[in-house]
Design a protein around this motif. Structure first.
Motif, PDB file in Angstrom:
ATOM      1  N   GLN A  41       7.098  36.889 -17.612  1.00 42.14           N
ATOM      2  CA  GLN A  41       6.011  37.514 -16.860  1.00 42.14           C
ATOM      3  C   GLN A  41       4.953  38.111 -17.778  1.00 42.14           C
ATOM      4  OE1 GLN A  41       5.470  37.766 -13.116  1.00 42.14           O
ATOM      5  NE2 GLN A  41       3.652  37.774 -14.357  1.00 42.14           N
ATOM      6  N   THR A  42       5.358  38.529 -18.956  1.00 39.53           N
ATOM      7  CA  THR A  42       4.384  39.148 -19.868  1.00 39.53           C
ATOM      8  C   THR A  42       3.348  38.152 -20.381  1.00 39.53           C
ATOM      9  OG1 THR A  42       5.757  38.772 -21.821  1.00 39.53           O
ATOM     10  CG2 THR A  42       6.068  40.863 -20.642  1.00 39.53           C
ATOM     11  N   LYS A  47      16.446  38.606 -16.923  1.00 40.60           N
ATOM     12  CA  LYS A  47      15.817  39.051 -18.166  1.00 40.60           C
ATOM     13  C   LYS A  47      14.817  38.006 -18.670  1.00 40.60           C
ATOM     14  CE  LYS A  47      19.668  41.912 -19.642  1.00 40.60           C
ATOM     15  NZ  LYS A  47      20.791  42.040 -20.577  1.00 40.60           N
ATOM     16  N   ARG A  48      15.160  36.739 -18.531  1.00 38.22           N
ATOM     17  CA  ARG A  48      14.280  35.666 -18.980  1.00 38.22           C
ATOM     18  C   ARG A  48      12.975  35.661 -18.191  1.00 38.22           C
ATOM     19  NH1 ARG A  48      11.432  33.155 -22.099  1.00 38.22           N
ATOM     20  NH2 ARG A  48      11.286  30.892 -21.983  1.00 38.22           N
ATOM     21  N   VAL A  49      13.076  35.802 -16.879  1.00 40.67           N
ATOM     22  CA  VAL A  49      11.877  35.783 -16.041  1.00 40.67           C
ATOM     23  C   VAL A  49      10.997  36.993 -16.337  1.00 40.67           C
ATOM     24  CG1 VAL A  49      11.034  35.890 -13.658  1.00 40.67           C
ATOM     25  CG2 VAL A  49      12.927  34.370 -14.251  1.00 40.67           C
ATOM     26  N   LEU A  69       5.137  36.097 -11.144  1.00 39.62           N
ATOM     27  CA  LEU A  69       6.130  35.030 -11.040  1.00 39.62           C
ATOM     28  C   LEU A  69       7.176  35.363  -9.992  1.00 39.62           C
ATOM     29  CD1 LEU A  69       6.833  34.247 -14.802  1.00 39.62           C
ATOM     30  CD2 LEU A  69       5.469  32.902 -13.193  1.00 39.62           C
ATOM     31  N   LYS A  70       7.772  34.310  -9.427  1.00 37.63           N
ATOM     32  CA  LYS A  70       8.907  34.481  -8.526  1.00 37.63           C
ATOM     33  C   LYS A  70       9.939  33.415  -8.862  1.00 37.63           C
ATOM     34  CE  LYS A  70       6.886  31.766  -4.826  1.00 37.63           C
ATOM     35  NZ  LYS A  70       6.348  31.803  -3.487  1.00 37.63           N
ATOM     36  N   VAL A  71      11.176  33.736  -8.588  1.00 35.74           N
ATOM     37  CA  VAL A  71      12.267  32.787  -8.777  1.00 35.74           C
ATOM     38  C   VAL A  71      12.350  31.981  -7.488  1.00 35.74           C
ATOM     39  CG1 VAL A  71      14.717  32.503  -9.215  1.00 35.74           C
ATOM     40  CG2 VAL A  71      13.464  34.364 -10.317  1.00 35.74           C
TER      41      VAL A  71
END
Length: 190
Positions: A85-86, A79-81, A92-94
């Motif tokens: 992204q917004t 949820k944080r990532v 983005l990638k983890v």
């Protein structure tokens, strides 16, 4: 897992090997539940509150070009990532996800890593650092040893691992049904 590879000059470089394919956060969001049911490959998707655990994840996020890195904490990294992204111009990638036994320990480790990176003149803005994922993960491992915080890359508890795998499997089934309905609607409209 860290793997050593030879450079043309004969030196050794440590390269972080990811479990499974690297995907952008948006691809991860779209494919969450359609891939692996291995909790160690999908650690970044775990919301610790779903399991009534006090654990907290420490994650390394990077744009799709592997630079710069953001080091942060969350009880729900997925949820944080997606929220991050917004406000980021690139997908983005983890790059890596660790877990600590408590939010306090994760925060302590995160603060120490941020201070180390800032002292090393790698700070760019906020929690973003002029680093690649491999060296950042090595610094996290080192910082965890220095401050004495338990920082894990895998889930060793078989019951927890099974519970996470089952939840991922249910998400896989739900996504498969959703994809099939979408394809059927698309063909009908077509």
């Amino acid at each position: 897992m860290v793997e050593a590879t030879k450079q043309p000059e004969g030196g050794i470089v440590k390269a972080l090997q990811m479990h499974g394919p690297q995907r952008t956060a948006f691809e991860n969001y779209l494919t969450f539940g359609t891939g692996s049911t291995n909790p160690n490959e999908m650690l970044w998707t775990v919301d610790w509150r779903d399991y009534d655990l006090p654990y907290c994840s420490l994650y390394v996020v990077t744009p799709d070009n592997d630079w710069p890195c953001k080091v942060g904490i969350s009880v729900s990294p997925r949820k944080r990532v997606m929220g991050l992204q917004t406000s980021v111009w690139r997908p983005l990638k983890v790059a890596a996800c660790f877990w600590c036994p408590s939010v306090q320990e994760a925060r302590h480790l995160e603060d120490h890593v941020h201070r180390m990176l800032t002292d090393d003149r790698k700070w760019m803005h906020g929690e973003w650092f002029d680093m690649k994922p491999g060296p950042t993960c090595e610094m996290i491992d080192f910082a965890a040893c220095v401050v004495g915080v338990e920082c894990n890359k895998t889930i060793e508890d078989p019951q927890l691992s099974k519970a996470i795998s089952e939840k991922l499997l249910l998400a896989n089934l739900g996504n498969a049904r959703h994809s099939k309905r979408y394809e059927m609607r698309k063909m009908a409209a077509g």
